[in-house]
Design a protein around this motif. Structure first.
Motif, PDB file in Angstrom:
ATOM      1  N   PHE A   1      25.857  42.584  37.981  1.00  0.00           N
ATOM      2  CA  PHE A   1      25.248  42.327  36.802  1.00  0.00           C
ATOM      3  C   PHE A   1      24.690  42.460  35.496  1.00  0.00           C
ATOM      4  O   PHE A   1      24.373  42.668  34.274  1.00  0.00           O
ATOM      5  N   VAL A   2      23.728  43.541  36.522  1.00  0.00           N
ATOM      6  CA  VAL A   2      22.398  44.085  35.166  1.00  0.00           C
ATOM      7  C   VAL A   2      23.755  45.178  34.879  1.00  0.00           C
ATOM      8  O   VAL A   2      24.038  45.551  34.097  1.00  0.00           O
ATOM      9  N   ILE A   3      24.421  46.188  35.475  1.00  0.00           N
ATOM     10  CA  ILE A   3      25.181  46.868  35.088  1.00  0.00           C
ATOM     11  C   ILE A   3      26.235  46.756  33.826  1.00  0.00           C
ATOM     12  O   ILE A   3      26.246  46.734  33.012  1.00  0.00           O
ATOM     13  N   ALA A   4      26.693  44.947  33.965  1.00  0.00           N
ATOM     14  CA  ALA A   4      27.628  43.988  33.373  1.00  0.00           C
ATOM     15  C   ALA A   4      26.697  44.139  31.915  1.00  0.00           C
ATOM     16  O   ALA A   4      27.248  44.631  31.171  1.00  0.00           O
ATOM     17  N   LEU A   5      25.664  43.992  32.310  1.00  0.00           N
ATOM     18  CA  LEU A   5      24.665  43.554  31.270  1.00  0.00           C
ATOM     19  C   LEU A   5      24.746  44.806  30.081  1.00  0.00           C
ATOM     20  O   LEU A   5      24.504  44.456  29.390  1.00  0.00           O
ATOM     21  N   PHE A   6      23.980  46.030  30.789  1.00  0.00           N
ATOM     22  CA  PHE A   6      23.759  47.332  30.176  1.00  0.00           C
ATOM     23  C   PHE A   6      25.013  47.570  29.481  1.00  0.00           C
ATOM     24  O   PHE A   6      24.777  48.049  28.554  1.00  0.00           O
ATOM     25  N   VAL A   7      26.629  48.002  29.950  1.00  0.00           N
ATOM     26  CA  VAL A   7      27.394  48.138  29.570  1.00  0.00           C
ATOM     27  C   VAL A   7      27.504  46.813  28.185  1.00  0.00           C
ATOM     28  O   VAL A   7      28.512  47.661  26.813  1.00  0.00           O
TER      29      VAL A   7
END
Length: 102
Positions: free
Chosen positions: A18-24
């Motif tokens: 989720f954190v990676i998806a939000l960052f991207v």
């Protein structure tokens, strides 16, 4: 209560994803160098290149017309009549306006 804790445990398991998806997503949309901004700038660049090509074409046409006017009095008269709507003393000039833009 167990269903809420079950949902929370599933979310907690995939927290890094989720954190990676939000960052991207944030970098892809909100950043100064985002994909969206790059696409907008590319589109603007293409429009400006098109405008430059049109202005260069108009410049070439105007340069040819100016060179003709330097060498020919008939060309000066043609420009005065067509573009400036000048007329001789004994004639009438009618201007036709095309209203097909509406």
């Amino acid at each position: 209560m167990t269903s809420v804790s079950n949902i929370v445990s599933r979310i907690w398991r995939y927290r890094i994803a989720f954190v990676i998806a939000l960052f991207v997503l944030g970098a892809g949309i909100f950043d100064e160098h985002s994909v969206l901004n790059i696409l907008l700038l590319t589109n603007s660049n293409n429009e400006l290149r098109h405008d430059i090509a049109e202005f260069e074409k108009q410049y070439q046409e105007d340069s040819r017309a100016l060179q003709l006017m330097d060498n020919s009095p008939e060309a000066v008269e043609k420009v005065a009549r067509v573009k400036l709507f000048m007329k001789k003393a004994n004639e009438d000039v009618y201007v036709v306006v095309n209203d097909s833009d509406n």
